[in-house]
Structure formats: structure tokens, C-alpha cells
Design an enzyme around this catalytic site. Structure first.
Site, mmCIF file in Angstrom:
data_model
loop_
_atom_site.group_PDB
_atom_site.id
_atom_site.type_symbol
_atom_site.label_atom_id
_atom_site.label_comp_id
_atom_site.label_asym_id
_atom_site.label_seq_id
_atom_site.Cartn_x
_atom_site.Cartn_y
_atom_site.Cartn_z
ATOM 1 N N ARG A 158 20.803 32.441 32.421
ATOM 2 C CA ARG A 158 21.972 33.668 32.774
ATOM 3 C C ARG A 158 20.520 34.878 33.769
ATOM 4 O O ARG A 158 19.608 34.484 34.012
ATOM 5 C CB ARG A 158 22.568 34.188 32.407
ATOM 6 N N TYR A 181 61.750 37.113 38.562
ATOM 7 C CA TYR A 181 61.693 36.451 39.510
ATOM 8 C C TYR A 181 60.869 35.157 39.345
ATOM 9 O O TYR A 181 60.590 34.381 38.439
ATOM 10 C CB TYR A 181 60.094 37.436 39.191
ATOM 11 N N MET A 200 55.917 43.628 37.068
ATOM 12 C CA MET A 200 54.361 44.426 36.102
ATOM 13 C C MET A 200 55.096 45.235 35.026
ATOM 14 O O MET A 200 53.977 45.261 33.870
ATOM 15 C CB MET A 200 54.816 45.530 37.967
ATOM 16 N N LYS A 208 29.840 46.748 23.983
ATOM 17 C CA LYS A 208 29.948 46.360 25.080
ATOM 18 C C LYS A 208 31.438 46.892 25.485
ATOM 19 O O LYS A 208 31.988 46.204 25.033
ATOM 20 C CB LYS A 208 29.199 45.919 25.576
#
Ligand SMILES: *Cc1c(COP(=O)(O)O)cnc(C)c1O
Length: 368
Positions: free
Chosen positions: A130, A260, A308, A35
Site C-alpha cells: 500500500r 420487504y 431504512m 483517524k
């Protein structure tokens, strides 16, 4: 030249880990759980390493089609079953086996027109709360399915919530055992953690057999119970390496800060490398100063915040490093040194599963 970040998939590692799974459950057939695009590895790339599995388990119908397109004629199991009626047409056409976990799915089957009865796995909610029928309604669901001409063989499945932790699996196993007592059919239990940690419980001592185990994370070289045990402890090999290179160098003096928020301050002279890898590549932003990283195969630490597109690393243990030096964010460095994905995940407050699934689309992926 493209930006140097790269994910490399290791089919031999997948093959090795699948074999490890087979040894952990020698009497069972093994579903290779693929999956989430084979836990981020890419179904097509992972297939090569996993073709010795007995079947493929997944939950997205498009992924099932991709496995069939690879030429796989063996079993494919939809772990969550169908989402709407017309999904059953694809199941009939591609011969997919599917979980049945709720009354609505039985209704859909009852209304489905097919010449080919379906093999189904009736899912029990044995305590995880679940998906699945509660024990009190399980046998009635079985009887309903058993009366349908659309249904061929019915197997039984449940999922453990605590196979990786002290609570264990016995409480759920007992519920499953009692509820299915006397019903004819194959059984599917066990995720990776149960396979590695609870083999004795599954091997007869409880009178319960598992005909099909469902191997996920262990095949992808991550320990389901890290940090209690490491992947190396379980004999697993890495299957994904995230690598990049140093693209810049800075020489700091005492009191200089990095990145940062200036979260890291140099206590003395310090050389740092700037690496082309950031949270937009899927590297966890919650990793902070101290997260392990390999520079030219040498273990060092990240300093400051993840940006980033960049991270910054302490080059003290690798004074030879410069622009272009290879960096391993997790997986296997060119010299063979391994940085377990689980250690990086832990530093970022998460698990190996999330890191491998979250490698960003902008990162090129190759197989070695
Ligand atoms: C994902 C999944 C597995 C595999 O779990 P791992 O912890 O990765 O081994 C097994 N069974 C079901 C139902 C799943 O959804």
C-alpha cells in the site's frame, strides 16, 4: 420526543482498553489511533478517555487541528504524511510529525521553508504494497531525508498486512529488520492485532524493538481477530453502544411474512417488535434473520430485512416487551449485558471497524 435511536460513547471503556494496550506493549509508547473521527466515536468525546496515550495518530489535517484545539501538546503523527506542499506549513505551525512514504513527499520537504525541522516517520513497504518505499529504495530515501535541513529526527515505520491471521508478521518483520539494520532512529510497528497476538515476536526474540505501537481497533473494544478471539477474550470493554426502542408490535400467525421481500415467514404464532433503527442510521443492511439483538437486555434475533428506518425483532424470549422497551443494537444494555459489535458485524458480513465508523450523522451521540 426525538426518535429514540442513540449512540453512547463510554470514556471509561476507552480508558480501560488503552490501559490494556499499554500492558500489551509495556516497553513501547502508544499512539492512540484516532483517524476517521476516532473510529466514529468523535475525537472530542474519545479524547477524554484516551488522554493517557503518548501521542495521537491520524491522517486528516483537520483532525490534527481538532486534537491541538483540545489542548494536546504532545506528539501527533500524520499516518499518511502530507498530501500537498502547503500541508507542511500546518505541520510546522502545529508541530505535527508526519509519515514520509514516497519521493514526492521528500521533494515537498526539500522545498519547504521552515525554521523548525520536522520529525518524520519514514515508511517502508515491507510487503503490504500500500504505502511506503520498497526495501530496495528505503536506505536511499533515508539518506536523502537525512541530508535535508528541514528534517530533524527520522524514525522508521511499517504496517503489517496479516497480523490477525495465520500468515503472521515474521516475513515482514525480517524485511524491516534487515533493511533498517544499523540505521539510527526509533521504530514504529504493530497495529492492534500485532500487539495482542505477536507480543513475543516483538519483544526481543527477533532482535527488533518497537518504540511506538499504533493501537486502533482494540481501544474501541473490538477484537481485531474475531471470530478466532472475542473482545472479552482480549479483556476489552465496549466503547460504543447503539441503542433504540421498540416503537411498534405485531402479532403474526403461521404463514405471515415480515418486511420487504417477505424474506421471513412465521412458522407459528409470533410476536415481533419494530425497532427504530435502520440502514440510514448505519445499521448494516446485510444483516438478516438471526442477527443478535438485545431487547430489555435479553438476547434475541432480528427477523426479515433491515429497512431504512426500522428493523423487526423476535420478541419470544421477552414477552414483557412493548412499545418503549429499550433495545441494544450493539454495546452495553442498561442492565450490563453486552452484545459485542463484532457479532453484529459478522452477521452483516463485515467487521466492527466498519460499523463504528458508519454510524450515520442523523444518530445523536452522547458520552456517559
Ligand atoms: C489504522 C492504522 C493502525 C491501527 O490499526 P488497528 O487495526 O485499528 O489497530 C495502525 N497503523 C496504521 C498505519 C494505520 O493506518
Amino acid at each position: 420526543m426525538p426518535r429514540p435511536i442513540l449512540a453512547t460513547i463510554h470514556p471509561q471503556g476507552l480508558q480501560h482498553n488503552l490501559h490494556r494496550a499499554q500492558r500489551a506493549a509495556p516497553d513501547a509508547r502508544v499512539w492512540a489511533v484516532v483517524k476517521a473521527n476516532a473510529y466514529g466515536h468523535g475525537i472530542e468525546r474519545a479524547f477524554e478517555g484516551l488522554r493517557a496515550a503518548d501521542g495521537f495518530a491520524l491522517l486528516d489535517l483537520a483532525e490534527a487541528e481538532r486534537v491541538r484545539a483540545l489542548g494536546w501538546r504532545g506528539p501527533i503523527l500524520l499516518l499518511e504524511g502530507v498530501f500537498e506542499s502547503r500541508d507542511l506549513e500546518l505541520c510546522s505551525r502545529l508541530g505535527l510529525w508526519h509519515a514520509v512514504h514516497c519521493d514526492e513527499q521528500i521533494d515537498m520537504l526539500a522545498a519547504h521553508k521552515t525554521h523548525q525541522p520536522h520529525r518524520v516517520f519514514l515508511k517502508m513497504n515491507s510487503g503490504m504494497n500500500r504505502l511506503g518505499f520498497p526495501p530496495a529504495r528505503y536506505r536511499a530515501a533515508w539518506a536523502r531525508l537525512n541530508a535535508l535541513p528541514q528534517v530533524d529526527e527520522i524514525s522508521f515505520m511499517t504496517h503489517f498486512s496479516d497480523a490477525d491471521s495465520p500468515r503472521g508478521i515474521v516475513h515482514q518483520l525480517q524485511v524491516f529488520n534487515t533493511t533498517t539494520d544499523g540505521l539510527p532512529g526509533e521504530r514504529s510497528l504493530s497495529n492492534s492485532a500485532a500487539m495482542l497476538r505477536h507480543t513475543a515476536a516483538l519483544e526481543g526474540t527477533s532482535g527488533l524493538r518497537s518504540d511506538w505501537v499504533r493501537a486502533g481497533i482494540l481501544m474501541y473494544g473490538s477484537a481485531p481477530d474475531f471470530p478466532e478471539h472475542s473482545a472479552a477474550h482480549w479483556g476489552l470493554e465496549p466503547t460504543m453502544t447503539l441503542s433504540s426502542r421498540v416503537i411498534g408490535i405485531q402479532h403474526l400467525k403461521a404463514g405471515d411474512t415480515v418486511g420487504y421481500g417477505s424474506t421471513f415467514t412465521a412458522e407459528g404464532p409470533l410476536t415481533i417488535g419494530v425497532v427504530a433503527c435502520g440502514y440510514a442510521d448505519g445499521y448494516p443492511r446485510h444483516c438478516s434473520t438471526g442477527t443478535p439483538v438485545l431487547v430489555d437486555g435479553v438476547r434475541t434475533r432480528m427477523v426479515g430485512r433491515v429497512s431504512m428506518d426500522m428493523i423487526t425483532v423476535d420478541l419470544t424470549p421477552v414477552p414483557r416487551a412493548g412499545v418503549g422497551t429499550p433495545v441494544t443494537l450493539w454495546g452495553r444494555a442498561p442492565g450490563g449485558t453486552v452484545l459485542p459489535i463484532d457479532e453484529v458485524a459478522q452477521a452483516g458480513g463485515t467487521v466492527g471497524y466498519e460499523l463504528m465508523c458508519a454510524v450515520a450523522p442523523r444518530v445523536p451521540v452522547v458520552a456517559d
